[in-house]
Design a protein around this motif. Structure first.
Motif, PDB file in Angstrom:
ATOM      1  N   ALA A   4       0.941  -1.035   0.060  1.00  0.00           N
ATOM      2  CA  ALA A   4      -0.035   0.075   0.015  1.00  0.00           C
ATOM      3  C   ALA A   4       0.918   1.270  -0.079  1.00  0.00           C
ATOM      4  CB  ALA A   4      -0.758  -0.212   1.139  1.00  0.00           C
ATOM      5  N   VAL A   5       2.092   1.170   0.461  1.00  0.00           N
ATOM      6  CA  VAL A   5       2.913   2.220   0.545  1.00  0.00           C
ATOM      7  C   VAL A   5       3.285   2.724  -0.786  1.00  0.00           C
ATOM      8  CG1 VAL A   5       5.294   3.201   1.454  1.00  0.00           C
ATOM      9  CG2 VAL A   5       3.772   1.697   2.934  1.00  0.00           C
ATOM     10  N   LEU A  42      -3.576  13.076  -4.779  1.00  0.00           N
ATOM     11  CA  LEU A  42      -2.761  12.410  -5.359  1.00  0.00           C
ATOM     12  C   LEU A  42      -1.442  12.657  -4.900  1.00  0.00           C
ATOM     13  CD1 LEU A  42      -4.403  11.517  -9.002  1.00  0.00           C
ATOM     14  CD2 LEU A  42      -4.193   9.971  -6.845  1.00  0.00           C
ATOM     15  N   ALA A  43      -1.141  14.033  -4.910  1.00  0.00           N
ATOM     16  CA  ALA A  43      -0.184  14.417  -4.686  1.00  0.00           C
ATOM     17  C   ALA A  43       0.415  14.431  -3.354  1.00  0.00           C
ATOM     18  CB  ALA A  43       0.023  16.328  -5.079  1.00  0.00           C
ATOM     19  N   VAL A  47       3.483  12.304  -1.633  1.00  0.00           N
ATOM     20  CA  VAL A  47       4.648  12.681  -0.690  1.00  0.00           C
ATOM     21  C   VAL A  47       4.733  12.086   0.376  1.00  0.00           C
ATOM     22  CG1 VAL A  47       5.259  14.706   0.827  1.00  0.00           C
ATOM     23  CG2 VAL A  47       4.419  15.322  -1.423  1.00  0.00           C
ATOM     24  N   VAL A  48       3.387  11.337   1.084  1.00  0.00           N
ATOM     25  CA  VAL A  48       3.312  10.551   2.066  1.00  0.00           C
ATOM     26  C   VAL A  48       3.994   9.128   1.857  1.00  0.00           C
ATOM     27  CG1 VAL A  48       1.912   9.074   3.695  1.00  0.00           C
ATOM     28  CG2 VAL A  48       1.202  11.432   2.990  1.00  0.00           C
ATOM     29  N   ALA A  54      11.460   6.580   2.773  1.00  0.00           N
ATOM     30  CA  ALA A  54      12.407   7.136   3.098  1.00  0.00           C
ATOM     31  C   ALA A  54      12.741   6.953   4.607  1.00  0.00           C
ATOM     32  CB  ALA A  54      12.514   8.821   3.034  1.00  0.00           C
ATOM     33  N   LEU A  55      11.622   7.102   5.542  1.00  0.00           N
ATOM     34  CA  LEU A  55      11.612   6.653   6.773  1.00  0.00           C
ATOM     35  C   LEU A  55      12.082   4.893   6.974  1.00  0.00           C
ATOM     36  CD1 LEU A  55      11.255   7.013   9.893  1.00  0.00           C
ATOM     37  CD2 LEU A  55       8.937   6.686   9.539  1.00  0.00           C
ATOM     38  N   ALA A  56      11.614   4.176   6.265  1.00  0.00           N
ATOM     39  CA  ALA A  56      11.988   2.817   6.319  1.00  0.00           C
ATOM     40  C   ALA A  56      13.773   2.632   6.121  1.00  0.00           C
ATOM     41  CB  ALA A  56      11.196   2.007   5.314  1.00  0.00           C
TER      42      ALA A  56
END
Length: 217
Positions: A4-5, A42-43, A47-48, A54-56
């Motif tokens: 889902a990410v 969608l934008a 970003v999320v 990036a956090l992972a």
């Protein structure tokens, strides 16, 4: 749920063309709201998604690894390659959005400087220029800027329609829709196609408002 990410990164490829087709079947106001809402959602999802990727990757770093137990279980599996790409993409997105914001601010400042040579009459600012031009200038207060060349080229009824059209842009705060479309296009390349469509339907929205105001299509 790690899949889902990734979905928000690819969803614009399908959702943006679909939104354009749906907008053609809507009234101008509904079409503009649909396109602006789709672009913004969608934008934001893009970003999320990049932020989570990036956090992972950051959780792989030794000085961050101790916080790994606080990470949601649905984060994608840590990988240096997608995490690094996500960080670079976030940097690029930040630069593009910042550039769009600077251009918009510069355009607005340049337009406001022209008011120093204009004759103001309430919300109307008249520029002494032979060229035919008119536009809505947002702000507090908002202004309808018209050149003498434009007014000279139009009979009274068409002048009324022109002013009603530009007033509709101000009343509907259409500049915010356009700004949202511009920023969304900077976030994801697939959203760039929504920008001209949004502008077109905003003009239709203003046309319909003007036709209603003057009582003559």
């Amino acid at each position: 749920m790690s899949l889902a990410v990734w979905v928000p990164l690819f969803l614009p490829l399908l959702a943006a063309p679909l939104a354009r087709r749906l907008a053609d079947r809507c009234t101008p106001r509904a079409a503009a709201l649909l396109l602006a809402g789709t672009a913004g959602a969608l934008a934001a999802g893009t970003v999320v998604s990049l932020g989570l990727l990036a956090l992972a990757g950051l959780l792989r770093l030794p000085f961050v690894a101790g916080l790994a137990h606080l990470a949601p279980h649905w984060l994608p599996a840590a990988s240096a390659v997608p995490a690094g790409a996500a960080v670079l993409a976030l940097i690029a997105v930040t630069a593009l959005v910042s550039g769009a914001a600077r251009r918009q601010y510069a355009d607005l400042a340049r337009a406001r400087r022209t008011l120093h040579t204009a004759t103001a009459d309430g919300p109307l600012a008249l520029l002494h220029d032979e060229r035919a031009d008119a536009y809505a200038l947002p702000g507090r207060p908002g202004r309808i800027v018209v050149t003498t060349g434009m007014l000279d080229a139009l009979p009274a009824a068409e002048r009324a329609a022109l002013l009603a059209h530009e007033h509709a842009h101000l009343a509907g705060r259409h500049h915010l829709f356009l700004a949202l479309g511009e920023y969304a296009a900077a976030v994801h390349p697939a959203l760039r196609g929504l920008r001209p469509a949004l502008g077109f339907h905003l003009e239709r929205w203003a046309d319909e408002s003007a036709a209603h105001a003057v009582g003559d299509r």
